[in-house]
Enzyme design. Structure first.
Site, PDB file in Angstrom:
ATOM      1  N   ASP A 102       0.857  -1.169  -0.076  1.00  0.00           N
ATOM      2  CA  ASP A 102      -0.147  -0.062   0.244  1.00  0.00           C
ATOM      3  C   ASP A 102       0.826   1.342   0.034  1.00  0.00           C
ATOM      4  O   ASP A 102       1.966   1.129  -0.730  1.00  0.00           O
ATOM      5  CB  ASP A 102      -1.000  -0.029   1.060  1.00  0.00           C
ATOM      6  CG  ASP A 102      -2.133   0.611   1.224  1.00  0.00           C
ATOM      7  OD1 ASP A 102      -2.254   1.924   1.015  1.00  0.00           O
ATOM      8  OD2 ASP A 102      -3.295  -0.026   0.798  1.00  0.00           O
ATOM      9  N   HIS A 135      -3.724   6.316   3.199  1.00  0.00           N
ATOM     10  CA  HIS A 135      -4.503   5.211   2.810  1.00  0.00           C
ATOM     11  C   HIS A 135      -4.182   3.794   3.488  1.00  0.00           C
ATOM     12  O   HIS A 135      -4.963   3.201   4.019  1.00  0.00           O
ATOM     13  CB  HIS A 135      -4.448   4.966   1.124  1.00  0.00           C
ATOM     14  CG  HIS A 135      -5.355   3.724   0.453  1.00  0.00           C
ATOM     15  ND1 HIS A 135      -4.893   2.505   0.588  1.00  0.00           N
ATOM     16  CD2 HIS A 135      -6.513   3.917   0.202  1.00  0.00           C
ATOM     17  CE1 HIS A 135      -5.648   1.904  -0.015  1.00  0.00           C
ATOM     18  NE2 HIS A 135      -6.671   2.533  -0.228  1.00  0.00           N
ATOM     19  N   SER A 192     -11.495  -0.911  -1.556  1.00  0.00           N
ATOM     20  CA  SER A 192     -10.122  -1.028  -0.600  1.00  0.00           C
ATOM     21  C   SER A 192     -10.728  -1.407   0.692  1.00  0.00           C
ATOM     22  O   SER A 192      -9.914  -2.319   1.431  1.00  0.00           O
ATOM     23  CB  SER A 192      -9.432   0.281  -0.403  1.00  0.00           C
ATOM     24  OG  SER A 192      -8.727   0.587  -1.675  1.00  0.00           O
TER      25      SER A 192
END
Length: 644
Positions: free
Chosen positions: A94, A131, A321
């Site tokens: 990620d 994120h 996600s």
């Protein structure tokens, strides 16, 4: 194509911010070296372009808590309620993880940073986007401020950073990251990596029988790693999942809307989830709308979407996600219960135990939502998937899907990795033999250091706790040279936020822990001072007794006279078997060493060391400084490839 910005400095770009963060962590297949990738401006006024987080997809209100998610997927029912993910490793490929207070350091490992930000010491391993931190919170969060607990709180997450503050990266970096996970899946024998979370997708793909990205995930699958992939956030008008969710072996996850209820009778397919086709359908749905996980203060999405904040530590995100992270956590629970399960068996159990939805589009398409309790209760199947395995010999350019990194106006195209020529056949051969990585070299290119740093914890970030349950603290939060380093009640302030860097230094407030006047005798006090590269008085190592040993003095960080009073200045003393020298470093796990990238970017000019954020570093759970400087990496298209 979006051209690099010019000029000395400008405020951080709004980009399509949450586009990557709220939907799936991996739909960012375009990125940019160093840390200076810019991203296109939002289009259509919705704050969303292609697959990513979107403010208009975060319903008003408090959002869906992880406690609620746990009930929706029935991870709190039956035998599932006793499972925590203990002993299971999850690879999180990620945008890195920021060491916010709600993430237990003991559940985190820093794998190699393969992003362009790896060339900046102030950005390396850290989540400038926001994120990856959100994903990690869903998995192993433990936020004392709110009581938020991750869905697999005792799993061990290995973060492999590939995305920058705008999410930018190239598909070749994703392939390298997956290869690294496969070869290093047993780095922690007590917590072998059995799950890989990819909230990433590209619109580009060859047939699964030749596509290199799909071949990479298949190698992980065949190595015993359950690969969980976000289906993509391009919406129900699309006709295909993204790459590598299209691969027939992996678990392709779509997002459900749960309408803030625990009952599944009103759950439906989220409108932003990529549509399925008869050729390749979403395997399972999981809650993905307005999920409250951990906030990464000062990160790109945190600054662009302040209305998504929930209190001081929470943040709402929507996308495949989030759904993928929920599913990866569920896989960890199942593998804790039955460690001998193969990836094919895990996939079968999840799909067989899932709850058939009865509302809207999900009902029309016969879609099912994750039900951990039911899956845990099923007998172990003997299923083996029979899809044709890939060869990986296809085009990496095709896998990009037309999304190209651009540096000073020059795009990265063709059969090229970020460093140079990419020979698909040669790579596929080495990936199949699990030899594409040799130490920190991938396919002959230097991407990282050769091994783990430190003994028992260096490379970590966060508070250093010790005697009387108190913390190593910089007096009065001052970063002046000579400021004493003391023992003080733990309070999560910048004065207690330490980075145990790969070079052995312990840093806080932008400076280093040092010995007063360079002394090495017993009783020499410790203070803060400008970092001096190579100075052994500023170098520390963590030994197996949980002591911080100064390299120059060969002595331990010590609480003077065993005095637990706030304000007691710390010193060094001969190491002994004593509690006033025992410390819990920010990370009890390890960090993979970094390395300087050689040569120049694909343009043949310039430097890899081009940080996206000038003068930014993480202090006390905040990014400081808000300026872009220098030249910029950019991606020409966010509409088809991004973090979901």
């Amino acid at each position: 194509m979006r051209k690099p910005m010019t000029g000395r400095r400008r405020p951080r770009a709004g980009a399509s911010g949450l586009v990557a963060v709220a939907t799936s962590l991996g739909l960012l297949a375009f990125g940019g070296p160093a840390a200076a990738v810019t991203s296109p401006e939002p289009t259509g006024g919705s704050g969303r372009t292609g697959g990513g987080w979107s403010a208009d997809e975060w319903p008003a209100g408090a959002g869906t808590t992880l406690k609620t998610v746990r009930s929706i997927i029935k991870a709190d029912s039956g035998a599932a309620a006793t499972l925590t993910g203990q002993g299971v490793g999850i690879a999180l490929v990620d945008t890195g993880v920021a060491p916010v207070a709600g993430l237990p350091a003991g559940q985190l490992v820093n794998g190699p940073d393969l992003s362009f930000e790896s060339q900046s010491g102030q950005l390396r391993y850290l989540d400038t986007f926001g994120h990856g931190t959100h994903m990690a919170g869903i998995m192993v969060g433990n936020d004392a401020a709110t009581g938020t607990i991750g869905l697999a709180p005792k799993a061990k997450v290995t973060s492999v950073k590939v995305g920058t503050a705008t999410g930018a990266n190239d598909v070749s970096q994703m392939i390298a990251a997956i290869d690294w996970v496969v070869q290093n899946r047993n780095h922690d024998p007590a917590n072998p990596i059995r799950v890989m979370n990819l909230s990433y997708g590209s619109s580009g793909m060859s047939a699964s029988t030749v596509d290199p990205l799909m071949f990479a995930v298949e190698q992980a699958w065949q190595a015993g790693i359950v690969v969980v992939v976000a289906a993509g956030n391009d919406g129900s008008t699309t006709t295909a999942l993204t790459n590598p969710a299209m691969d027939p072996f992996v678990i392709a996850v779509g997002a459900s809307t749960t309408n803030n209820t625990i009952a599944t009778t009103d759950d439906d397919l989220a409108s932003y989830t990529n549509n399925s086709t008869a050729t390749r359908k979403v395997d399972i749905l999981a809650p993905g709308t307005s999920i409250v996980s951990l906030r990464d203060p000062g990160s790109n999405v945190d600054q662009q979407y302040p209305t998504a904040r929930v209190g001081d530590t929470g943040f709402k995100g929507s996308g495949t996600s989030q759904a993928a992270a929920v599913t990866a956590s569920a896989v960890a629970l199942l593998l804790q219960q039955r460690p001998s399960l193969t990836p094919d068996q895990v996939k079968k159990l999840l799909m067989s135990g899932a709850t058939t939805l009865t509302t809207g589009t999900a009902a029309q398409k016969g879609m099912k939502e994750l039900n951990v309790a039911a899956s845990v209760a099923l007998a172990t199947p003997t299923t083996t998937q029979t899809a044709t395995k890939g060869t990986g010999t296809g085009s990496v350019e095709t896998a990009r899907g037309g999304n190209h990194l651009s540096f000073n106006g020059v795009e990265l195209k063709g059969e090229q990795s970020i460093f140079g020529p990419f020979n698909g056949a040669a790579w596929a051969n080495q990936a199949g033999q699990r030899t594409s990585w040799n130490g920190g070299m991938w396919m002959g290119y230097r991407m990282a250091g050769d091994t783990w740093t430190g003994a028992g914890g260096t490379g970590g970030t966060g508070q250093v706790t010790g005697y009387a349950g108190k913390c190593v603290d910089v007096m009065n939060r001052l970063n002046n040279n000579g400021t004493p380093i003391q023992l003080y009640d733990c309070n999560n302030t910048p004065a207690q936020y330490w980075v145990l860097a790969a070079d052995g230094t312990a840093q806080a407030l932008g400076k280093c822990m040092d010995l007063v006047n360079g002394g090495t005798a017993n009783g020499t006090k410790v203070h803060l001072w400008d970092c001096n590269a190579g100075a052994q008085t500023q170098q520390w190592r963590v030994n197996t007794a949980r002591q911080l040993v100064n390299v120059a003095a060969s002595k331990c960080l010590d609480v003077t006279e065993w005095n637990s009073t706030n304000g007691t200045q710390l010193q060094v003393w001969d190491c002994g078997d004593q509690d006033n020298q025992r410390w819990v470093p920010p990370s009890t796990s390890r960090t993979w060493a970094a390395a300087s990238w050689q040569g120049t970017p694909w343009t043949g000019t310039g430097s890899w060391s081009d940080p996206e954020w000038s003068e930014q570093y993480w202090t006390g759970h905040y990014w400081s400084g808000h300026y872009w400087s220098g030249h910029y990496w950019s991606a020409d298209d966010w509409s088809t490839s991004s973090w979901s």
